[in-house]
Design an enzyme around this catalytic site. Sequence first.
Site, PDB file in Angstrom:
ATOM      1  N   CYS A   1      41.495  13.340   0.825  1.00 17.08           N
ATOM      2  CA  CYS A   1      42.163  13.283  -0.705  1.00 17.08           C
ATOM      3  C   CYS A   1      41.303  14.055  -1.112  1.00 17.08           C
ATOM      4  CB  CYS A   1      41.797  11.894  -1.394  1.00 17.08           C
ATOM      5  SG  CYS A   1      43.497  10.504  -1.155  1.00 17.08           S
TER       6      CYS A   1
ATOM      7  N   ARG B   1      41.981  18.008   2.759  1.00 17.67           N
ATOM      8  CA  ARG B   1      41.407  16.883   2.860  1.00 17.67           C
ATOM      9  C   ARG B   1      42.657  16.104   2.858  1.00 17.67           C
ATOM     10  NH1 ARG B   1      35.611  16.878   1.505  1.00 17.67           N
ATOM     11  NH2 ARG B   1      36.016  14.684   1.130  1.00 17.67           N
TER      12      ARG B   1
ATOM     13  N   TRP C   1      45.814  12.111   0.583  1.00 17.43           N
ATOM     14  CA  TRP C   1      46.155  11.461   1.787  1.00 17.43           C
ATOM     15  C   TRP C   1      45.882  10.141   1.763  1.00 17.43           C
ATOM     16  CZ3 TRP C   1      43.597   8.148   5.787  1.00 17.43           C
ATOM     17  CH2 TRP C   1      44.580   8.752   7.080  1.00 17.43           C
TER      18      TRP C   1
ATOM     19  N   ASN D   1      39.012   9.075  -5.182  1.00 15.59           N
ATOM     20  CA  ASN D   1      38.816   9.829  -3.544  1.00 15.59           C
ATOM     21  C   ASN D   1      37.896   8.718  -2.339  1.00 15.59           C
ATOM     22  OD1 ASN D   1      37.914  10.817  -0.893  1.00 15.59           O
ATOM     23  ND2 ASN D   1      36.687  11.903  -1.513  1.00 15.59           N
ATOM     24  N   GLY D   2      38.989   7.879  -1.590  1.00  9.95           N
ATOM     25  CA  GLY D   2      38.087   6.885  -0.939  1.00  9.95           C
ATOM     26  C   GLY D   2      38.236   5.565  -0.881  1.00  9.95           C
TER      27      GLY D   2
ATOM     28  N   GLU E   1      38.307  16.340  24.811  1.00  7.78           N
ATOM     29  CA  GLU E   1      38.625  17.329  23.933  1.00  7.78           C
ATOM     30  C   GLU E   1      40.037  18.375  23.900  1.00  7.78           C
ATOM     31  OE1 GLU E   1      37.830  18.661  20.790  1.00  7.78           O
ATOM     32  OE2 GLU E   1      38.325  20.937  20.772  1.00  7.78           O
TER      33      GLU E   1
ATOM     34  N   LYS F   1      43.105  18.969  21.234  1.00  7.22           N
ATOM     35  CA  LYS F   1      43.172  20.131  20.196  1.00  7.22           C
ATOM     36  C   LYS F   1      44.690  19.650  20.721  1.00  7.22           C
ATOM     37  CE  LYS F   1      41.335  20.617  18.845  1.00  7.22           C
ATOM     38  NZ  LYS F   1      40.284  20.103  17.777  1.00  7.22           N
TER      39      LYS F   1
ATOM     40  N   GLU G   1      47.113  17.222  18.271  1.00  9.87           N
ATOM     41  CA  GLU G   1      46.720  17.330  17.290  1.00  9.87           C
ATOM     42  C   GLU G   1      47.524  17.856  16.361  1.00  9.87           C
ATOM     43  OE1 GLU G   1      43.146  17.370  15.056  1.00  9.87           O
ATOM     44  OE2 GLU G   1      42.389  18.744  16.725  1.00  9.87           O
TER      45      GLU G   1
ATOM     46  N   HIS H   1      42.316   6.691  40.467  1.00  9.46           N
ATOM     47  CA  HIS H   1      42.132   6.112  40.352  1.00  9.46           C
ATOM     48  C   HIS H   1      43.350   4.811  39.764  1.00  9.46           C
ATOM     49  CE1 HIS H   1      38.724   5.712  42.988  1.00  9.46           C
ATOM     50  NE2 HIS H   1      38.154   6.899  41.908  1.00  9.46           N
TER      51      HIS H   1
ATOM     52  N   LYS I   1      41.767  16.744   6.788  1.00 10.78           N
ATOM     53  CA  LYS I   1      40.176  17.113   7.720  1.00 10.78           C
ATOM     54  C   LYS I   1      39.149  16.934   7.479  1.00 10.78           C
ATOM     55  CE  LYS I   1      38.107  21.229   9.307  1.00 10.78           C
ATOM     56  NZ  LYS I   1      37.577  21.316  10.828  1.00 10.78           N
TER      57      LYS I   1
END
Length: 581
Positions: A2, A28, A71, A95-96, A463, A467, A470, A486, A576
């Site tokens: 947010c 955000r 968000w 925000n939070g 990584e 990428k 997402e 395995h 983000k």
Amino acid sequence: MCGIFGITGTVTDAADNVFVGLKNLEYRGYDSWGVALRSHEGIEITKQVGKISDGELATSLAHEAVGHSRWATHGGVTLENSHPHRVGNVVVVHNGIFENYLEYKTKLEDTIEFKSETDSEVIAALIYLELQKGVSPEEALTTAVQNIEGRFAILVMFDDTPGIWAVRRGSPLILGRGDEQTFIASDIPAFLEKTNVVNYLDDNQMAYLYNTDVDFWDLHTGEKITKRNIEVEWDFESADKGEHPHFMIKEILEQKETIARAINQERDQVDEFIKALKKAGGIYIIGCGTAHKAAMATEYFFAQIAGKKVNVVAASEMDAFKTFVRANTAIVCISQSGETADIMEVVEYAESVDATVLSITNVASSSLARASKVALPVKVGPEKAVASTKATTGQMTIGFLLAHAYADTFNKGLGILLGAAANINDMINPRYEEHIESVAQEFKDNENLFIIGRGSLYPMALEAAIKIQEVSYIHAQGFAAGELKHGPIALIEKGTPCIVLGDDQETISNAIELKSRGAVIIGISTGEHEVFDHWLRVPDAEMAQPLVSVIPIQILAYHFALLRGHDPDMPRNLAKSVTVK
Ligand code: F6R
């Protein structure tokens, strides 16, 4: 997560500027947005579901306004759950997370008619109920926020008192000091076009903005405090998409220069960092998501270059290891934003036991950088796309440099990195991108994709999976090359695409095992091999190979996203800066 943004001033374009600046905080959260402005009739609120970049705000004259880009955490993506929230004469953007909000919501349900499912509306209710006792806005705020457990930042407007109130505990809030307006935002890009002179609000501090005046308080002591004006270095240009269709590709291509920028560290800062590491009884390197993979690569660099074992833990998993964090422990935090809640919780714990906090962060002004004994800046400029690219290679560059500094071979490390930077510059060109796009075209409809790597390329396999997942929503999974047999090799069927990082003999043997079970092999390596069905050439960067090998995967992920019709800059369900736990 947010973005919140508020403006007060002597001129009347506050609402328009909030609307424009909030677009720079869209990374955000982009579920919905809203603006509250003070007009002659009172505080007017506009809200819309969807991205603010797709929204419109009717022009209105206002000296004061606050805005929010959401968000969703508590409650779905609906107009009712969008901010700002009003209870009585109190308007709040938040925000939070108010972790214990249900306890209060349940208690207050007979008194307040809640309209949303959010925790944020309960904050507005608590402030409103305090005000009913006849106290001042600052007293109402001070008392109300004492009930909140969790990390948060809020901006508050009252119908009957001009100005904007701000309180911070855990989530970022930065003031911008313009000539005609004062700004307060979750992040600097909201107002960077207007001013680069800032004040940082610290935890448990409150600010009151009116016209261009600001008062600050310490919430614990109730005393007024003064703040130093700080000039930040970012220019507005670098936070812009320029001629590129998306931030993600702009930031990928910027890696032609950003590695060289990350290399350019102040030597005395690096020495101080190394001194703290050498003094430490134990070293933990922490990060989240992609930054955690950069931490894992750094673990290999330290082992292979400096012969030093460091502990790498995902920040969200540090609870189990807290007992080992003591006054002689060094905690190295890797974070693009420097605001990630899981990291900041570890930092707070480290501070409480007097451990040494060191950091590698792209936002030199972030809460993490400010809490660090030494903060090495990644220097790659604002990273706006949700998927981290240039910050990742910048973080690994510094990890690599530190391993060499620890081994007393700083100049050798510098030489390898400068060579890698020059080779990356040559590697990234339109023909290279077209070739990768053609590979993406072939596999765009596959729902599963696997990536393998060995040694320091193993973290890059992990990584690569992040990428691709997402931005393209393809189920991608990374494995240590030798681990496949395995268990996971059971997943391979005829036509399953597998990316193989490296062309060393053992990894090639693993690629052959995959191919003989029907996999189609995409090799990313310095040399070609007959087992590869497709080959993406990368330059030889010696021990710094992860830095170059990750770049074609970033380009591949970007093209997967486009070919599958997704916005690579704003993938679903993500934001983000993850400032909630
Ligand atoms: C993925 C990505 C995330 C971040 C993670 C940590 O592309 O960007 O996994 O790496 O959320 O964020 P920072 O680095 O800001 O702490």
